[in-house]
Design an enzyme around this catalytic site. Sequence first.
Site, PDB file in Angstrom:
ATOM      1  N   GLY A   1       0.836  -1.187   0.000  1.00  0.00           N
ATOM      2  CA  GLY A   1       0.000   0.000   0.000  1.00  0.00           C
ATOM      3  C   GLY A   1       0.872   1.238   0.000  1.00  0.00           C
ATOM      4  O   GLY A   1       2.055   1.175   0.337  1.00  0.00           O
TER       5      GLY A   1
ATOM      6  N   GLN B   1       2.861   9.878   1.774  1.00  0.00           N
ATOM      7  CA  GLN B   1       4.173   9.222   1.668  1.00  0.00           C
ATOM      8  C   GLN B   1       4.967   9.703   0.451  1.00  0.00           C
ATOM      9  O   GLN B   1       6.173   9.498   0.382  1.00  0.00           O
ATOM     10  CB  GLN B   1       4.012   7.702   1.595  1.00  0.00           C
TER      11      GLN B   1
ATOM     12  N   CYS C   1       6.430  -0.665   6.719  1.00  0.00           N
ATOM     13  CA  CYS C   1       5.977   0.568   6.079  1.00  0.00           C
ATOM     14  C   CYS C   1       7.085   1.088   5.184  1.00  0.00           C
ATOM     15  O   CYS C   1       8.241   1.124   5.599  1.00  0.00           O
ATOM     16  CB  CYS C   1       5.638   1.589   7.170  1.00  0.00           C
ATOM     17  N   LEU C   2       6.727   1.498   3.972  1.00  0.00           N
ATOM     18  CA  LEU C   2       7.736   2.024   3.056  1.00  0.00           C
ATOM     19  C   LEU C   2       8.375   3.299   3.602  1.00  0.00           C
ATOM     20  O   LEU C   2       9.475   3.649   3.205  1.00  0.00           O
ATOM     21  CB  LEU C   2       7.115   2.290   1.677  1.00  0.00           C
TER      22      LEU C   2
ATOM     23  N   HIS D   1      -3.952   0.511   7.828  1.00  0.00           N
ATOM     24  CA  HIS D   1      -2.599   1.095   7.872  1.00  0.00           C
ATOM     25  C   HIS D   1      -2.536   2.352   6.992  1.00  0.00           C
ATOM     26  O   HIS D   1      -2.009   3.385   7.406  1.00  0.00           O
ATOM     27  CB  HIS D   1      -1.589   0.035   7.402  1.00  0.00           C
ATOM     28  N   GLU D   2      -3.110   2.259   5.789  1.00  0.00           N
ATOM     29  CA  GLU D   2      -3.015   3.388   4.853  1.00  0.00           C
ATOM     30  C   GLU D   2      -3.910   4.555   5.267  1.00  0.00           C
ATOM     31  O   GLU D   2      -3.527   5.711   5.096  1.00  0.00           O
ATOM     32  CB  GLU D   2      -3.339   2.939   3.422  1.00  0.00           C
TER      33      GLU D   2
END
Length: 171
Positions: A46, A51, A97-98, A139-140
Site C-alpha cells: 500500500g 508518503q 511501512c515504506l 494502515h493506509e
Amino acid sequence: MVLPIYTGTENDVLREVAKSVKKVTKQHLKLIKNMKQTMVNAHGLGLAAPQVGVGDRILIANFQYGEKVGEKNVVMALINPEIIKHSDEEVMGEEGCLSLPEVYAPVKRYKNILVRFLDEKGNEQHLELSELNARIIQHEIDHLDGKLFVDYLDEAVIGKYEKELAEANQF
Ligand SMILES: [Zn+2]
C-alpha cells in the site's frame, strides 16, 4: 514515474491530516498512476499520498487474493476512503511501512471492515475486506490521518529499532 518516498516518524508531511478530495482531477489521476508505479517498484502492499509528499486523501492498495502474498493481487486507488463498519474482532499481524524501512512489528487491527471510497472516475464504491486486505486499508488510512504503525508499539519494541528509526528520520 517512480516518486521519492518520504520517511521518518518526525517528518511533518507524514504527520499532517490529509485533505478530502472534492473532485477527481487529471492531476489526481496522474498522481495515482505515479503512486501505483512507486508502490509496485518498492514491493509495497500500500501507499498513501502523504508518503509521496501530497496531502490529499488518496491511497493505493495492493490487495492480495492468493494463498501467498504476490500470487494474485489487485492494485487499486481509493479516494477519500472511510471505514464505515468494522468487526468487533481484532487480529494481530506483522506490519512494515515504506516510510519506515527495516522496521517490522505486530499491530492489532480490525479483522473485517467495510470501506467506502471514490474510484478513479469519482464514483462511490464499497468494499468488504478481511484479514490482510483489511489491515492494508487500516494502515493506509492511518497515513491520511498523520499516524504511523509504530505509534501503536510500546517503548520496548520501539527501542529495538532505534537505529532503523534514526536512519528513517534523516530525511
Ligand atoms: Zn505505511
